[in-house]
Write a protein that holds these residues in place. Structure first.
Motif, PDB file in Angstrom:
ATOM      1  N   UNK A  27      11.639  12.175  -0.175  1.00 38.61           N
ATOM      2  CA  UNK A  27      10.178  11.400  -0.514  1.00 38.61           C
ATOM      3  C   UNK A  27       9.904  11.680   1.019  1.00 38.61           C
ATOM      4  N   UNK A  28      10.385  11.532   1.400  1.00 34.76           N
ATOM      5  CA  UNK A  28       9.743  11.449   2.737  1.00 34.76           C
ATOM      6  C   UNK A  28       9.698  12.455   3.549  1.00 34.76           C
ATOM      7  N   UNK A  29      10.568  14.261   2.671  1.00 36.48           N
ATOM      8  CA  UNK A  29      10.346  15.037   2.784  1.00 36.48           C
ATOM      9  C   UNK A  29       8.854  16.130   2.681  1.00 36.48           C
ATOM     10  N   UNK A  30       8.613  15.493   1.534  1.00 32.35           N
ATOM     11  CA  UNK A  30       7.532  16.070   0.768  1.00 32.35           C
ATOM     12  C   UNK A  30       6.056  15.484   1.587  1.00 32.35           C
ATOM     13  N   UNK A  31       5.927  14.122   2.320  1.00 29.56           N
ATOM     14  CA  UNK A  31       4.869  13.575   2.399  1.00 29.56           C
ATOM     15  C   UNK A  31       4.691  14.029   3.716  1.00 29.56           C
ATOM     16  N   UNK A  32       6.401  14.398   4.717  1.00 30.37           N
ATOM     17  CA  UNK A  32       6.036  15.158   5.881  1.00 30.37           C
ATOM     18  C   UNK A  32       5.559  16.413   5.527  1.00 30.37           C
ATOM     19  N   UNK A  33       5.489  17.228   4.574  1.00 31.66           N
ATOM     20  CA  UNK A  33       5.121  18.720   3.939  1.00 31.66           C
ATOM     21  C   UNK A  33       3.594  18.948   3.885  1.00 31.66           C
ATOM     22  N   UNK A  34       3.055  16.783   3.506  1.00 28.29           N
ATOM     23  CA  UNK A  34       1.550  17.640   3.248  1.00 28.29           C
ATOM     24  C   UNK A  34       1.807  16.998   1.681  1.00 28.29           C
ATOM     25  N   UNK A  35       2.471  16.865   1.278  1.00 25.87           N
ATOM     26  CA  UNK A  35       2.271  17.457  -1.319  1.00 25.87           C
ATOM     27  C   UNK A  35       1.757  16.217  -1.359  1.00 25.87           C
ATOM     28  N   UNK A  36       0.588  15.951  -2.255  1.00 20.71           N
ATOM     29  CA  UNK A  36       0.082  14.554  -3.123  1.00 20.71           C
ATOM     30  C   UNK A  36       0.867  13.952  -3.737  1.00 20.71           C
ATOM     31  N   UNK A  69       0.555  -0.965   0.507  1.00 21.09           N
ATOM     32  CA  UNK A  69      -0.484   0.329  -0.304  1.00 21.09           C
ATOM     33  C   UNK A  69       0.595   1.390  -0.275  1.00 21.09           C
ATOM     34  N   UNK A  70       1.615   1.515   0.897  1.00 22.40           N
ATOM     35  CA  UNK A  70       2.823   2.394   0.911  1.00 22.40           C
ATOM     36  C   UNK A  70       3.816   1.926   1.342  1.00 22.40           C
ATOM     37  N   UNK A  71       5.495   2.616   0.141  1.00 21.20           N
ATOM     38  CA  UNK A  71       5.912   2.133   0.767  1.00 21.20           C
ATOM     39  C   UNK A  71       7.533   2.501   1.704  1.00 21.20           C
ATOM     40  N   UNK A  72       5.906   3.565   2.835  1.00 18.57           N
ATOM     41  CA  UNK A  72       6.720   3.380   3.733  1.00 18.57           C
ATOM     42  C   UNK A  72       8.114   4.942   3.740  1.00 18.57           C
ATOM     43  N   UNK A  73       8.539   5.462   4.620  1.00 20.00           N
ATOM     44  CA  UNK A  73       9.410   7.239   4.331  1.00 20.00           C
ATOM     45  C   UNK A  73      10.845   6.572   5.045  1.00 20.00           C
ATOM     46  N   UNK A  74      11.497   5.461   4.291  1.00 23.20           N
ATOM     47  CA  UNK A  74      12.235   4.627   4.717  1.00 23.20           C
ATOM     48  C   UNK A  74      12.232   4.143   5.788  1.00 23.20           C
ATOM     49  N   UNK A 104       3.090   0.730   9.798  1.00 17.87           N
ATOM     50  CA  UNK A 104       1.697   0.979   9.486  1.00 17.87           C
ATOM     51  C   UNK A 104       0.174   1.214   9.511  1.00 17.87           C
ATOM     52  N   UNK A 105       0.589   1.110  10.810  1.00 13.55           N
ATOM     53  CA  UNK A 105      -0.547   1.048  11.902  1.00 13.55           C
ATOM     54  C   UNK A 105      -0.863   2.733  12.090  1.00 13.55           C
ATOM     55  N   UNK A 106       0.187   3.440  11.798  1.00 13.13           N
ATOM     56  CA  UNK A 106       0.738   4.525  11.612  1.00 13.13           C
ATOM     57  C   UNK A 106       0.364   5.717  10.794  1.00 13.13           C
ATOM     58  N   UNK A 107       0.883   5.131   9.756  1.00 12.19           N
ATOM     59  CA  UNK A 107       0.452   5.380   8.375  1.00 12.19           C
ATOM     60  C   UNK A 107      -0.863   5.141   7.456  1.00 12.19           C
ATOM     61  N   UNK A 108      -0.743   3.913   7.446  1.00  9.69           N
ATOM     62  CA  UNK A 108      -2.084   4.327   6.742  1.00  9.69           C
ATOM     63  C   UNK A 108      -3.429   4.375   6.894  1.00  9.69           C
ATOM     64  N   UNK A 109      -3.763   5.218   8.532  1.00  6.78           N
ATOM     65  CA  UNK A 109      -4.505   6.111   8.290  1.00  6.78           C
ATOM     66  C   UNK A 109      -4.507   7.346   8.091  1.00  6.78           C
ATOM     67  N   UNK A 110      -3.055   7.937   7.077  1.00  2.00           N
ATOM     68  CA  UNK A 110      -2.548   9.047   6.652  1.00  2.00           C
ATOM     69  C   UNK A 110      -2.626   9.028   4.961  1.00  2.00           C
ATOM     70  N   UNK A 111      -2.827   7.587   4.810  1.00  5.78           N
ATOM     71  CA  UNK A 111      -2.542   7.854   3.442  1.00  5.78           C
ATOM     72  C   UNK A 111      -3.694   8.713   2.438  1.00  5.78           C
ATOM     73  N   UNK A 112      -2.917   9.888   1.662  1.00  7.71           N
ATOM     74  CA  UNK A 112      -3.735  10.502   1.208  1.00  7.71           C
ATOM     75  C   UNK A 112      -4.367   9.775  -0.393  1.00  7.71           C
ATOM     76  N   UNK A 113      -5.450  10.960  -0.346  1.00  6.87           N
ATOM     77  CA  UNK A 113      -6.181   9.562  -1.788  1.00  6.87           C
ATOM     78  C   UNK A 113      -5.165   9.973  -3.811  1.00  6.87           C
ATOM     79  N   UNK A 163       1.096  10.084   3.996  1.00  8.93           N
ATOM     80  CA  UNK A 163       1.912   8.883   3.671  1.00  8.93           C
ATOM     81  C   UNK A 163       1.047   8.348   2.144  1.00  8.93           C
ATOM     82  N   UNK A 164       2.003   7.951   0.943  1.00  7.77           N
ATOM     83  CA  UNK A 164       0.995   7.786  -0.077  1.00  7.77           C
ATOM     84  C   UNK A 164       1.366   6.431  -0.497  1.00  7.77           C
ATOM     85  N   UNK A 165       0.311   6.327  -1.406  1.00 12.40           N
ATOM     86  CA  UNK A 165      -0.445   4.891  -1.660  1.00 12.40           C
ATOM     87  C   UNK A 165       0.157   4.376  -3.611  1.00 12.40           C
TER      88      UNK A 165
END
Length: 557
Positions: A268-277, A216-221, A479-488, A380-382
């Protein structure tokens, strides 16, 4: 199944939030002559999707969720059960398969106990050509140009063909009659693959691809929790924004000790942290699409990455390393030269070569854990629903069913007999049981299971380690923390022929190379707007128009 599953390279290029690594896509081909079967922008037909029925025959120690948190396991079944009855390839002529690999070449069939045992169960022969990942796009191009497609092949993560929809229609099997709706029940392991993974194999009204499923998500490293603790960060929750991350990285950087905050890159991690799509954002009211690089969030991530580089926080030389040098820069992290490295979560628990096992072998004090996007704006990104897809060359109905039976075998779930053969090989030869009954690879086994069966298909992944229950808990919690943050990722509901053909190829390379120049200081942030304009002018604007046209035709059905 390859035991080495590094970063999803499609993600690196497709979102161009790469690590500053110059990954060159293969030259794109114009498929199918004049492209008489032209691709069209369209909403994807979800009715063509398989009627998935998620299941796992082994009771997990850490249950997953319907939202996508994977199951976690502390032990391995002592008597694995069969998930595939009979012999799917009985009476079939040999199957030619072609896929990429990140691992060193596996042992040849004549001295590979696992390969021989798998074929015995299948009742037939599978000739696998495994090509190094960085050479695979060029090899695929040659295969297409020469009309020499394998019976089943992994589509390149980068590069590929122009007019992909035309290529699929002219060359590959429409799998809708075989797998669409309830038809997939003939292949129970494939039926257990999540719908989100199948979605990327849809083209208009037809299903062509069998997913190589991921998490689902590759995570952030990954990061060294012990090093972060030394600078006062006991929990990632204490890093409240990008500025705080920048300050922490300066404290972690100690050149005299040959220790740096970041190995290779962190954008990549910085972009997700900033809320980028993820790649594209869609305004669901207006149907308008915005490219990731056009957003303020993405820009701020690139600015932070450039500041980190200027402050000396990157291990010298690693930002410029190519994908072919991945083992080199990840080894620097594993050997204690960095506090953070970006890589996909599948690499965390891989037996022997993964981060947990390989770093414990170097120094048991190394406390490596999955990093998570940080700060109040984090998403988090899909970007890891699939590694890619496998396609079948057009063939008679009986042949298609045989090959789908092979892929169903490969997609067996955790703990089954088939999964054990692919992942660990033959007991007593390729692996032995430890005191807890868990399989541990032998030296021969490490070579035998390097054959990349898992780059042709994959079941729903599970979290398991023969060596560290703590590591299983760490990644399950991440994953329990990242999955709820998945952006559409609404763009995945629509077909853009230009994006399908060039998003992970020439467009991704243009963006990745331009960002690498900015982060490394070869050009400045003043050039960022020019990069965005160039990216749009050379194809992304056309992608936007196609996505918006598809959205106007109606939401994904």
């Amino acid at each position: 199944m390859s035991r080495s599953t590094p970063i999803n390279r499609r993600t690196l290029l497709r979102t161009s939030l790469g690590l500053g690594i110059g990954l060159a896509a293969a030259p794109l081909l114009t498929a199918c002559g004049d492209g008489a079967v032209a691709g069209k922008s369209a909403a994807k037909n979800r009715s063509a999707l398989p009627a998935t029925a998620l299941a796992n025959g082994v009771r997990p120690d850490l249950p997953g969720t319907a939202a996508g948190v994977p199951h976690g396991f502390y032990s391995y079944p002592k008597s694995p059960v069969r998930s595939v009855q009979g012999s799917p390839l009985k009476g079939a002529r040999p199957v030619r398969a072609m896929t990429e690999t990140f691992a060193p070449p596996g042992a040849a069939r004549d001295r590979n106990a696992a390969w021989q045992a798998i074929e015995k169960r299948l009742g037939g022969t599978v000739d696998i050509t495994a090509v190094a990942a960085d050479d695979y796009p060029a090899k695929f191009s040659t295969m297409v140009a020469g009309g020499d497609l394998a019976d089943v092949f992994m589509y390149p993560e980068t590069g590929g063909v122009d007019q992909k929809a035309a290529f699929l229609a002219a060359t590959c099997v429409d799998l809708t009659p075989f797998l669409g709706g309830d038809a997939v029940k003939a292949y129970p392991n494939l039926a257990a693959v999540p719908a989100t993974a199948w979605q990327q194999g849809l083209y208009g009204d037809k299903l062509y691809g069998v997913p190589i499923t991921r998490w689902g998500t590759a995570g952030a490293g990954f990061y060294r929790h012990d090093l972060f603790q030394r600078v006062g960060v006991d929990s990632l929750d204490q890093i409240t924004d990008l500025e705080r991350f920048f300050e922490v990285c300066k404290e972690l950087t100690r050149p005299k000790q040959q220790q740096y905050a970041v190995v290779a890159g962190a954008t990549t991690m910085l972009a997700m942290s900033a809320g980028a799509p993820y790649a594209w954002a869609m305004d669901r009211k207006t149907g308008k699409f915005t490219a990731d690089v056009e957003t303020d969030e993405y820009r701020s991530a690139v600015e932070t990455a450039a500041r980190l580089y200027k402050a000396g926080c990157y291990y010298p030389g690693t930002l410029a390393m190519s994908g072919a040098q991945k083992a080199q820069y990840t080894d620097l992290f594993k050997n204690g030269r960095g506090a953070y490295v970006f890589d996909g979560i599948p690499a965390y628990l891989q037996p022997s070569t993964g981060y947990v096992d390989s770093m414990a072998a170097i120094d048991k004090s190394f406390d490596v854990r999955p990093f998570e996007p940080v700060g109040a704006k984090a998403v988090s990104w899909t970007n890891n629903a699939t590694l890619s897809q496998s396609y079948l060359k057009k063939a008679p109905k009986e042949r298609v069913e045989q090959i789908l039976g092979l892929l169903d075998f490969i997609a067996a779930p955790f703990g089954t007999e088939e999964y054990t053969l692919i992942t660990y090989g033959v007991e007593g030869t390729d692996f032995r049981r430890d005191a807890q009954g868990n399989p541990v690879l032998t030296e021969r086994g490490s070579q035998d299971v390097a054959v990349p069966w898992g780059k042709l298909a994959s079941g729903t992944p599970a979290l398991f380690s023969t060596t560290s229950a703590d590591a299983v808990r760490h990644v399950h919690e991440a994953y329990r923390r990242m999955i709820p943050k998945l952006v559409r990722a609404d763009f995945l509901d629509y077909t853009s022929p230009t994006w399908d053909s060039r998003g992970s190829g020439s467009l991704g390379t243009l963006k990745s190379d331009g960002l690498k120049d900015i982060v490394s200081g070869r050009t400045s942030m003043k050039e960022y707007d020019a990069l965005v304009r160039d990216y749009l002018a050379k194809g992304a604007e056309k992608c936007r128009a196609e996505f918006e046209e598809a959205a106007q035709k109606g939401a994904g059905r």
